[in-house]
Write an enzyme that holds these catalytic residues in place. Sequence first.
Site, PDB file in Angstrom:
ATOM      1  N   LYS A 125       4.709  -3.579  16.227  1.00  0.00           N
ATOM      2  CA  LYS A 125       5.486  -2.549  15.542  1.00  0.00           C
ATOM      3  C   LYS A 125       4.876  -1.232  15.979  1.00  0.00           C
ATOM      4  O   LYS A 125       3.672  -1.140  16.202  1.00  0.00           O
ATOM      5  CB  LYS A 125       5.354  -2.699  14.031  1.00  0.00           C
ATOM      6  CG  LYS A 125       6.088  -3.911  13.501  1.00  0.00           C
ATOM      7  CD  LYS A 125       6.235  -3.787  12.007  1.00  0.00           C
ATOM      8  CE  LYS A 125       6.668  -5.109  11.414  1.00  0.00           C
ATOM      9  NZ  LYS A 125       6.647  -5.064   9.952  1.00  0.00           N
ATOM     10  N   HIS A 128       3.429   4.070  13.483  1.00  0.00           N
ATOM     11  CA  HIS A 128       4.216   5.186  12.939  1.00  0.00           C
ATOM     12  C   HIS A 128       3.362   6.033  12.004  1.00  0.00           C
ATOM     13  O   HIS A 128       2.216   5.715  11.719  1.00  0.00           O
ATOM     14  CB  HIS A 128       5.478   4.665  12.251  1.00  0.00           C
ATOM     15  CG  HIS A 128       5.214   3.815  11.064  1.00  0.00           C
ATOM     16  ND1 HIS A 128       4.870   4.339   9.852  1.00  0.00           N
ATOM     17  CD2 HIS A 128       5.257   2.477  10.915  1.00  0.00           C
ATOM     18  CE1 HIS A 128       4.710   3.363   8.993  1.00  0.00           C
ATOM     19  NE2 HIS A 128       4.927   2.219   9.618  1.00  0.00           N
ATOM     20  N   HIS A 131       0.877   4.854   9.167  1.00  0.00           N
ATOM     21  CA  HIS A 131      -0.487   4.406   9.453  1.00  0.00           C
ATOM     22  C   HIS A 131      -1.438   5.563   9.745  1.00  0.00           C
ATOM     23  O   HIS A 131      -2.638   5.388   9.775  1.00  0.00           O
ATOM     24  CB  HIS A 131      -0.499   3.409  10.608  1.00  0.00           C
ATOM     25  CG  HIS A 131      -0.016   2.058  10.189  1.00  0.00           C
ATOM     26  ND1 HIS A 131       1.144   1.505  10.659  1.00  0.00           N
ATOM     27  CD2 HIS A 131      -0.511   1.182   9.297  1.00  0.00           C
ATOM     28  CE1 HIS A 131       1.328   0.334  10.076  1.00  0.00           C
ATOM     29  NE2 HIS A 131       0.342   0.103   9.246  1.00  0.00           N
TER      30      HIS A 131
HETATM   31  N1  ARG Z   1      -1.428  -4.311   8.213  1.00  0.00           N
HETATM   32  C1  ARG Z   1      -1.286  -3.855   6.865  1.00  0.00           C
HETATM   33  C2  ARG Z   1      -0.133  -2.877   6.758  1.00  0.00           C
HETATM   34  O1  ARG Z   1       0.268  -2.313   7.740  1.00  0.00           O
HETATM   35  C3  ARG Z   1      -2.514  -3.186   6.338  1.00  0.00           C
HETATM   36  C4  ARG Z   1      -3.716  -4.077   6.253  1.00  0.00           C
HETATM   37  C5  ARG Z   1      -4.747  -3.524   5.345  1.00  0.00           C
HETATM   38  N2  ARG Z   1      -5.921  -4.339   5.247  1.00  0.00           N
HETATM   39  C6  ARG Z   1      -5.984  -5.492   4.606  1.00  0.00           C
HETATM   40  N3  ARG Z   1      -7.136  -6.140   4.606  1.00  0.00           N
HETATM   41  N4  ARG Z   1      -4.971  -5.984   3.948  1.00  0.00           N
HETATM   42  O2  ARG Z   1       0.368  -2.643   5.684  1.00  0.00           O
END
Ligand code: ARG
Length: 564
Positions: A125, A128, A131
């Site tokens: 993805k 964006h 993040h």
């Molecule tokens: N990949 C997830 C997102 O984009 C965030 C991950 C954050 N870290 C975790 N340990 N859950 O929403």
Amino acid sequence: MDFKMEVAGLLAKATELSLEDALNTVEIPGNKAMGDFAFPCFRLAKVFRKAPPMIAQEVAEKLDKPAFIENIQVVGAYINFFVKKGIYAQEILSKVLAEKENYGKSDIGAGKTVVIDYSSPNIAKPFHVGHLRSTVIGNAIYKIYEALGYNCEGVNHLGDWGTQFGKLIVAYHNWGSKEAVENQGIQELMRIYVKFHDEAEKNPALDDEARLWFVKMQEGDEEALTLWKWFYDISIKEFERVYKMLGVKFDAYTGESFYNDKMAPVVEELKAKNILKESEGAMIVDLEHKNMAPCLIIRKDGGTLYATRDITAALYRKKTYNFDKCIILTALDQNLHFAQWFEVIHLMGYDWYKDLIHVPFGLVSLDSGKLSTRHGNVILMEDLLNQAIGETKKIIEEKNPSLENKEEVAKQVGIGAVIFNDLYNGRIKDVVFSWERMLNFDGETGPYVQYTHARACSILKRAGEISLDDIHFDALSDEASLDICKLLEAYPEKIKDAANKLEPSVVTRHLVAMAQAFNKFYHDNPILNSEEDVRQARLAVVVAVKTVMKEGLSLLGIDAPEQM
Ligand code: ARG
């Protein structure tokens, strides 16, 4: 000398309060007419059995005025202390000038480890602007903890595992081509991912097919994993380009896929501890005692979930890093997810569940509402950063066309503006993008603080060689100098406060205050053309402010160019 402590010491002696109580009662008045420190006597009324204003009178009469105090005044129930400005300036500035870039740093975190899970974008993805927040807030928290002596482990918990990769594989088989993915990278992956969602709305069988591919990935199927790895490599390349622009680094890229072979023992442990329950073919942990929906651990089709990987990651991190805190950044719409699996860790009997800290933040809003990849109307981080640099370049062309290394400065200022804007408000607030506001050199912005720092650098450059020995601090008895000294004095506490609250905005705002105070100082006080003693003392202020501002910006992940 800690002035507040000294004042508290005087008061403790005169009132028989404990030093700690006295210290907690001493205030720093917002209104300067009320002195540099104030002591309200209300709390003493019970003990002294008198009206607070009378107590204030009596206590004030008992105080021996120390050398650093110019004046003590009683106003109503308050005893107000006015510090001798020269002595105050001497104390603070000597400390800053001696400690230089270490001023404000400490070792309170020595021997302790903090794991910080930030950025953590999803593979395939686009990176964006949503993040962006996780990345810059996490990076600032990392640097703030590091400045306090903690051992920090920055972890990128990439979203690189899960049913969405099954979807992507199905999408690739149906609508993708090797050539297009090779040429267009994530853009193309996103296109087919969006296509999948549109098609699956009409044809739900596609979802089943996608789930099967994910199960194959979990089982180590070669075709599935080869495709997955390919998508992974393409994505990482793009993410790293953005990290480089932002100056962000990680100590480990242990994303969700890293836990694929580590989940089974954790599921076994949950079973053995009698926490896992079957429900409609799935395996869950019931959380009714906490009034929460159950935490889904294994899906009906055997697939694991985001939470399964988070629980496994927490156990792995505890074992690997033996952390004192594990801080995880995400948007606040994941609050429930974290509350759920933190409770699972609790139920497993691990008392360190309380060291797991979810740090939520608000959304990024542009005019188009919440940003989502499903529908393709996303703003890519790289585009945003490039636009920031472009806009900054225009401003530089206008304001300072002869500036050397314009390109580099435009990058530092443009990207700095985006980071600063993100860190300016409390993190829970939504961030709104407006170039006009973000790049306003006179607003409460990154460019404003950077410009103030550059102004300090330019004064010093014009001053040439200066000696910082035998400074006549009495020359700094004006209000503007005193204000700066106070802000410099407060800086180390601000770093600790930012760490405790997990709130970089505490530092951001302090830098704005310092920049404002410095600009007022500069406006009110001639520096280079004043007589020798005064010139030297004022230059000492400039050196101190420049040093602290540069360090403060670096805690936020922002560069401080010397010219702009
Ligand atoms: N990949 C997830 C997102 O984009 C965030 C991950 C954050 N870290 C975790 N340990 N859950 O929403």
